[in-house]
Scaffold this active site. Structure first.
Site, short mmCIF file in Angstrom:
data_model
loop_
_atom_site.label_atom_id
_atom_site.label_comp_id
_atom_site.label_asym_id
_atom_site.label_seq_id
_atom_site.Cartn_x
_atom_site.Cartn_y
_atom_site.Cartn_z
N SER A 90 0.82 -1.20 0.00
CA SER A 90 0.00 0.00 0.00
C SER A 90 0.86 1.25 0.00
CB SER A 90 -0.89 0.02 1.25
OG SER A 90 -0.07 0.10 2.40
N GLU A 122 4.01 6.33 6.87
CA GLU A 122 4.13 6.90 5.51
C GLU A 122 4.64 8.34 5.54
OE1 GLU A 122 2.90 5.78 2.15
OE2 GLU A 122 3.30 3.89 3.15
N CYS A 164 2.42 -6.17 9.99
CA CYS A 164 2.22 -5.23 8.88
C CYS A 164 3.62 -4.84 8.45
CB CYS A 164 1.42 -4.02 9.37
SG CYS A 164 1.48 -2.60 8.24
#
Ligand code: DGL
Length: 259
Positions: free
Chosen positions: A14, A155, A186
């Site tokens: 992602s 991010e 993750c």
């Protein structure tokens, strides 16, 4: 007709998280060429619907195949849980390697009996993790902790800022003194291993990078599609937020040492 990424290994997440898997894969396979695609414009995946994640993963993989890649690594637990089987059914001749929370090595480790599993809501809810839990979790105490907001915060970089600690404290602070190990379920989370340790204490941590890299190496070797030893490995970064700053962030994460 030659295509732009003929013979490359395609890898996606992602966003920047899968770079933790890329580090392990590039170290294990120094002769391979990698195309890394981060879907940062659409991150995080962990709060989206399964149907949405499937559609997005499908589009990314179809595009990679059109560009010529010889194998695909889904460097995202969330996308693996939501879409790996569908992608394998759709592309039966393409090796598609996924990641999963490292609950098995954590459960097999002699020193762990109270395991905190940090992952996205989607990963913890779907069948893949439920099955892992039934196989490896039942004889241990497992605390599955969804961590909404954490991948998104990673991010943004600047990983040691106070708001990172505030968020971690809120998410996992309550398990301090209870958990004796942490599964980083993750692929974003290995980048904040140190910060997690400062909040939860100096416990054993398990991530999926090494295991995934090993599996990738095994698959391409079995299929006889490994790069020749004469080839020099390389990495191309692409992102759905394809700005110079974003790609610099990917390179910075790639160079970051995960202790
Ligand atoms: N890095 C991803 C994972 O391994 C997903 C994070 C997200 O986009 O929510 O689950």
């Amino acid at each position: 007709m030659t295509r732009e990424f003929d013979g490359y290994i395609g890898m996606f997440d992602s966003g920047v998280g899968g770079v933790s898997v890329l580090q392990a894969a590039a170290a294990r396979l120094p002769h391979e060429k990698f195309l890394y695609y981060g879907d940062s414009a659409n991150a995080p995946y962990g709060e989206k619907s399964r149907a949405w994640i499937r559609d997005r993963s499908d589009a990314i993989v179809s595009n990679m195949l059109a560009l010529g890649v010889k194998a695909v690594v889904i460097a995202c637990n969330t996308a693996t849980s939501a879409a790996a089987q569908m992608l394998r059914d759709e592309h039966p001749n393409m090796p598609i390697i996924g990641v999963e929370p490292a609950l098995k090595p954590a459960a097999l480790s002699a020193d762990t009996s109270n395991i905190l599993v940090m992952a996205t809501r989607v990963t913890l809810r779907l069948e893949k993790f439920q099955k892992l839990y039934r196989t490896w979790g039942v004889k241990r105490t497992v605390y599955p902790v969804p961590c909404p907001g954490l991948a998104d915060r990673i991010e943004k970089g600047n990983l040691d800022a106070p708001d990172m600690y505030d968020l971690l404290e809120k998410l996992i602070g309550p398990y301090r003194g209870k958990a004796d190990s942490v599964v980083l379920g993750c692929t974003h989370y290995p980048f904040v291993k140190e910060q997690i340790a400062r909040v939860i204490g100096d416990v054993e941590m398990f991530d999926s990078g090494e295991g995934t890299a090993r599996q990738l190496a095994r698959r391409i070797d079995e299929l006889g599609i490994s790069a020749p030893a004469s080839q020099m490995g390389s990495i191309v970064f692409r992102s759905s937020r394809n700005t110079p700053d974003e790609l610099d962030l990917y390179r910075t994460f790639f160079d970051m040492k995960i202790s």
